[in-house]
Design an enzyme around this catalytic site. Structure first.
Site, PDB file in Angstrom:
ATOM      1  CB  THR A 131      -0.934   0.016   1.222  1.00  0.00           C
ATOM      2  OG1 THR A 131      -1.741  -1.171   1.216  1.00  0.00           O
ATOM      3  CG2 THR A 131      -1.848   1.230   1.179  1.00  0.00           C
ATOM      4  CE  LYS A 152      -5.439  -1.969   1.295  1.00  0.00           C
ATOM      5  NZ  LYS A 152      -4.182  -2.675   1.041  1.00  0.00           N
ATOM      6  CE  LYS A 162       1.798   2.249   5.057  1.00  0.00           C
ATOM      7  NZ  LYS A 162       1.313   1.520   3.842  1.00  0.00           N
TER       8      LYS A 162
END
Length: 285
Positions: free
Chosen positions: A96, A171, A240
């Site tokens: 990601t 995502k 994050k």
């Protein structure tokens, strides 16, 4: 399905789960992780541990990355692998990262004659091991390629979103929802407890109501047990991804105030030593 030779680099809970699914489907799998014990632990499922990234990808048709963040992708893919890869090897990156990084990575690899398949996965470790992830892909990918056979093994559905960066955007939108819902569930628990109601009463009531969802049920199990390891999704990674979502929104002049508040909750959890705990720890951190 054709047995495709796969190298998997990055063996966190999702990477390890995908290795198990690939091995169960009969794909020859070579694995590498900086912590060798994680690689060796997958030998019982049929994976072969390599001593270096270069050895892992030697002879592989598909190189699958499952790394923690952009720094790790930079170090492993661009720092150690680019010179070892051939144009016929498909690079399937499930890490990601920001949409901007995804686009830049595709361009940098293309300049070397290599191609990156952006493959963002949605699900939990059990879904990864069971080949039941949902996969968003971006970039050029033909159905006959070995990369597609590997993704078919790992997924219950694949959605192709077009040009590089678009899968990463979707995502991040999913993980934004996960972070906000987890922080909201934590505050619901705190409110109930402040009113003298046991958290198990609240969580059981939620789980049998119209508010029930697989996402909340997965996090509520950690909260019930007050045990947050092994993590399904570490607080550091949640934080994050919320920051990446804010960064992407800012690039499009869009404000995400609720996301900002949720990110602050996870930042506080990290600062109090809970970065490696499951994100559900935000209720107790």
């Amino acid at each position: 399905m054709t047995a495709t030779r796969v190298a998997v680099l990055g063996l966190g809970i999702m990477g390890a789960g995908m290795v198990r699914a690939l091995c169960a489907a009969g794909h020859p799998v070579t694995v590498y992780n900086r912590t060798r014990a994680k690689a060796e632990a997958l030998s019982e499922f049929g994976a072969v541990a390599a001593d270096s990234p270069a050895k892992a990808v030697s002879g592989a048709e598909v190189v699958l990355l499952s790394l923690a963040d952009e720094a790790a992708v930079e170090e492993v893919l661009f720092g150690q692998l680019v010179g070892c890869l051939a144009p016929e090897q498909a690079i399937v990156d499930t890490s990601t990262v920001s949409p901007e990084f995804a686009r830049e990575a595709a361009e940098r690899l293309a300049a070397q004659g290599l191609r990156r398949v952006e493959a963002c996965v949605v699900g939990n470790p059990q879904m990864a091991a069971g080949g039941a992830l949902r996969v968003f892909i971006a970039g050029e990918l033909h159905s006959s390629e070995p990369a597609h056979e590997v993704l078919d093994t790992l997924s219950q559905s694949i959605v192709h979103l077009g040009s590089a960066g678009r899968a990463s955007s979707l995502k991040l939108a999913f993980n934004l929802l996960l972070g906000v819902q987890t922080a909201g569930l934590a505050e619901a628990v705190l409110l109930a407890e402040a009113s003298g109601i046991d958290r198990n009463v609240l969580l059981e009531a939620l789980d049998t109501s119209g508010w029930r969802s697989p996402v909340l049920s997965f996090r509520s199990r950690f909260m019930r047990e007050r045990s947050y390891r092994p993590a399904g999704f570490r607080s550091t990674l949640m934080h994050k991804d919320l920051l990446l979502a804010q960064q992407e929104a800012a690039a499009h002049d869009t404000a995400l105030p609720v996301t900002e508040c949720a990110a602050d909750r996870f930042r506080a959890a990290i600062e109090t030593g809970h970065g490696d705990d499951d994100a559900a720890v935000v209720v107790d951190a």
